[in-house]
Design an enzyme around this catalytic site. Structure first.
Site, PDB file in Angstrom:
ATOM      1  N   GLY A 272       1.050  -1.585   0.579  1.00 30.87           N
ATOM      2  CA  GLY A 272       0.114   0.243  -0.051  1.00 30.87           C
ATOM      3  C   GLY A 272       1.292   1.434  -0.195  1.00 30.87           C
ATOM      4  N   HIS A 389       8.468  28.392  13.815  1.00 31.86           N
ATOM      5  CA  HIS A 389       7.742  29.774  14.175  1.00 31.86           C
ATOM      6  C   HIS A 389       6.742  28.640  15.385  1.00 31.86           C
ATOM      7  CE1 HIS A 389       9.394  33.061  12.312  1.00 31.86           C
ATOM      8  NE2 HIS A 389       9.310  32.639  11.941  1.00 31.86           N
ATOM      9  N   LYS A 517      -8.144  -2.822  14.111  1.00 34.25           N
ATOM     10  CA  LYS A 517      -8.934  -2.926  13.192  1.00 34.25           C
ATOM     11  C   LYS A 517      -9.776  -4.226  13.688  1.00 34.25           C
ATOM     12  CE  LYS A 517      -6.793  -2.319   9.190  1.00 34.25           C
ATOM     13  NZ  LYS A 517      -5.778  -3.239   7.587  1.00 34.25           N
TER      14      LYS A 517
HETATM   15  O1  F6P Z   1      -4.312  -0.502   7.688  1.00 34.47           O
HETATM   16  C1  F6P Z   1      -2.866  -0.329   6.982  1.00 34.47           C
HETATM   17  C2  F6P Z   1      -3.249  -0.062   5.805  1.00 34.47           C
HETATM   18  O2  F6P Z   1      -3.208  -1.415   5.187  1.00 34.47           O
HETATM   19  C3  F6P Z   1      -1.998   0.384   4.652  1.00 34.47           C
HETATM   20  O3  F6P Z   1      -0.734  -0.464   4.570  1.00 34.47           O
HETATM   21  C4  F6P Z   1      -2.404   0.831   3.531  1.00 34.47           C
HETATM   22  O4  F6P Z   1      -1.957   1.801   3.055  1.00 34.47           O
HETATM   23  C5  F6P Z   1      -4.363   1.239   3.637  1.00 34.47           C
HETATM   24  O5  F6P Z   1      -4.413   0.673   5.317  1.00 34.47           O
HETATM   25  C6  F6P Z   1      -5.061   1.087   3.269  1.00 34.47           C
HETATM   26  O6  F6P Z   1      -5.427  -0.676   2.165  1.00 34.47           O
HETATM   27  P1  F6P Z   1      -6.187  -0.978   1.334  1.00 34.47           P
HETATM   28  O7  F6P Z   1      -5.406   0.441   0.194  1.00 34.47           O
HETATM   29  O8  F6P Z   1      -6.454  -2.046   0.907  1.00 34.47           O
HETATM   30  O9  F6P Z   1      -7.933   0.211   1.461  1.00 34.47           O
END
Ligand code: F6P
Length: 549
Positions: A272, A389, A517
């Site tokens: 990701g 600042h 999650k």
């Molecule tokens: O929760 C972390 C993560 O998995 C990241 O590594 C990733 O960039 C993001 O969530 C979004 O995930 P997705 O592209 O599957 O929605």
């Protein structure tokens, strides 16, 4: 191709132990002395690749330090790891897959094999497809449901599906297509999307759902809200024309209602936070142009070539990664601050936070053993001038041990010559102030020289002392453009990889984000009286109570 051995503790290498002894010498050495002793320190401790120059002379190190760090790299088999990374070996060991962001910008025409299959034809055809889509939007060949030309895109994503494309689109604002307004929505409480929807016209707005998994609840909720909005303002039939998607989960995009011809594919081996080079970057191509996107890829590819071919002693990502290891593991640095001195790079610190901390915020090595040394430190920052600042006080006189990266572009593309010069001179002043500090004597004579009469200068003087000796690195681009931004990002990606190899950790997984999650799912149910959460806390009970009207 296999990955190199993964079972040793870096602290057991002879080079690590020598570095520990070497670090003791630095208790007495000051950066000011190093800078004063050697007028040529810049040429010894800087490196230029193309139009990107990195000055690391304001780090507390000598040629001997570099020699020992290079030994460490050798003893950690860095060269073999680089080959493994770019050739598609399963370097992401906990997920048994490669991390092939370099293949996404491979401009050589050479094949890259994953499990015996060349992935380049598929990458090239997907690239051609999403660049054609971008072009069609810009030319008006692809229009909205009522025939209106798109003038707005809204990227719905989070983490790597938001930070990378949002940061690059801001960085390349000078090259943006004047007919397109681009928004990036990651906010999870509905407010950000609401604000955008109030400003845009449904007939001319295209939503791009960017989600590798297509299961990320925050992105799905925003996507559903946007879909409802289109249905409400246009019709149910308009969804196909007003949505595109980028995902590794093609079945889910079709189920959502995305037209398969606008559902662009990424692969499980694209991490990701390394995905902006894939179709996740389609918003960049629409907001700027397909050719600018290609220049971005070319910049990154130039850095990839450098990373693969330059000897370690003259290899920018290798040196930056090793210097980070030196600062953290041998000099006790706990925070790394990113200060861009360029408005267009305002989003760079947030982008780097994910890159560095999601990649290397690990406390277990690849072999499953716990680490008892520092891995990724806290990364934070903001535009440098604003920082001066606000929090720069702590950088200069606080008790933490912090290193800083300054980033700037030399050429001012926008005709603010005077302000640009001021900005650059402030950056140099900050780097020098951190390195040299200010002694009591210097403070006193400075005040006298300026004719400042304080109420009681003697008691004031301790407050004016700047300890100095604080390491920083300057990254200088000749100018900010797609190529240099591509190089800059790839430089940091590879730096992060180098660190991970030295520390023996996997930079490409992120198990640490999973627990929260799962917990959130059960809390969400319990908060509305559905399901049960045995762990429900006092604060959750209070939320339940306050939710009652
Ligand atoms: O929760 C972390 C993560 O998995 C990241 O590594 C990733 O960039 C993001 O969530 C979004 O995930 P997705 O592209 O599957 O929605």
């Amino acid at each position: 191709m296999d990955i190199p051995a993964i079972n040793e503790d870096p602290q057991e290498t002879p080079a690590w132990q020598e570095l520990q002894r070497h670090a003791n010498d630095f208790e007495k050495i000051r950066l000011t002395e190093l800078l004063d002793q050697d007028q040529d320190r810049f040429s010894q401790f800087s490196l230029q690749v193309d139009e990107l120059c990195v000055d690391y002379s304001r780090n507390l190190l000598t040629q001997e330090t570099i020699r020992l760090l290079l030994n460490l790299a050798e003893q950690r088999h860095l060269e073999q790891w680089i080959v493994a990374l770019v050739s598609g070996a399963p370097v992401n060991t906990t997920e048994s897959r490669p991390a092939l962001h370099t293949a996404l910008r491979n401009r050589s025409g050479d094949p890259v094999d994953v499990a015996g299959r060349n992935v380049m034809p598929e990458i090239e055809s997907e690239l051609a497809a999403f660049l054609k889509f971008a072009r069609d939007i810009q030319t008006g060949d692809c229009v909205g449901h009522t025939g209106g030309r798109f003038n707005t895109i809204v990227n719905l994503g989070i983490g790597g599906s938001d930070l990378g494309p949002a940061m690059v689109t801001t960085a390349l604002s000078d090259f943006r297509n004047p007919g397109i307004e681009a928004y990036f929505v990651s906010g999870t409480d509905g407010i950000q999307l609401d604000q955008v929807l109030r400003q845009v016209d449904p007939a001319t707005t295209l939503f791009i759902i960017s989600s590798k998994s297509f299961t990320t609840p925050e992105t799905r909720l925003n996507a559903i809200t946007a879909r409802d909005w289109i249905v409400q303002h246009l019709t149910g039939d308009a969804v196909g024309a007003h949505f595109a998607a980028v995902s590794a989960n093609q079945a889910a995009t079709v189920e959502f209602g995305i037209d398969p011809s606008r559902s662009f594919k990424i692969w499980d081996w694209v991490g990701g936070r390394y995905s902006l080079w894939s179709a996740i970057g389609v918003s960049i191509a629409i907001a700027t142009s397909p050719s600018i996107f290609v220049e971005l890829l070319e910049g990154a590819y130039a850095m990839d070539r450098h990373f693969q071919t330059a000897p370690a002693a003259a290899n920018l990502p290798v040196l930056l990664g090793l210097i980070a290891v030196w600062n953290q593991n041998f000099r006790g640095i706990t925070d790394h601050v990113i200060l861009p001195y360029h408005q267009r790079l305002a989003a760079f610190p947030a982008y780097l936070q994910q890159l560095e901390m999601e990649s290397n915020g690990k406390s277990v090595r690849r072999d499953g053993q716990p680490v008892d040394y520092s891995t990724a430190v806290s990364v934070w920052g903001s535009l440098g001038a604003n920082a001066q600042h606000s929090f720069a006080q702590l950088l200069h006189q606080g008790t933490q041990r912090i290193s800083v990266d300054f980033i700037a572009a030399v050429r001012d593309a926008e005709g603010h010559e005077n302000q640009h010069l001021q900005t650059l001179s402030n950056m140099l002043a900050q780097a020098d102030a951190l390195a040299r500090g200010q002694s009591r004597q210097q403070a006193q004579s400075g005040r006298e020289g300026r004719g400042v009469a304080g109420p009681d200068p003697q008691s004031l003087l301790p407050h004016l002392v700047h300890p100095g000796n604080r390491p920083s690195t300057i990254l200088l681009l000749r100018e900010l453009n797609a190529r240099s931004v591509g190089m800059l990002i790839a430089l940091y990606e590879h730096k992060v990889f180098v660190e991970s190899v030295i520390w023996g950790i996997n930079a490409f997984d992120q198990w640490g984000v999973e627990l929260g999650k799962h917990l959130a799912e059960s809390y969400a149910g319990a908060l509305v009286g559905r399901g049960k959460n045995d762990q429900i806390t006092n604060v959750a009970q209070l939320i339940q109570k306050w939710r009652e009207k």
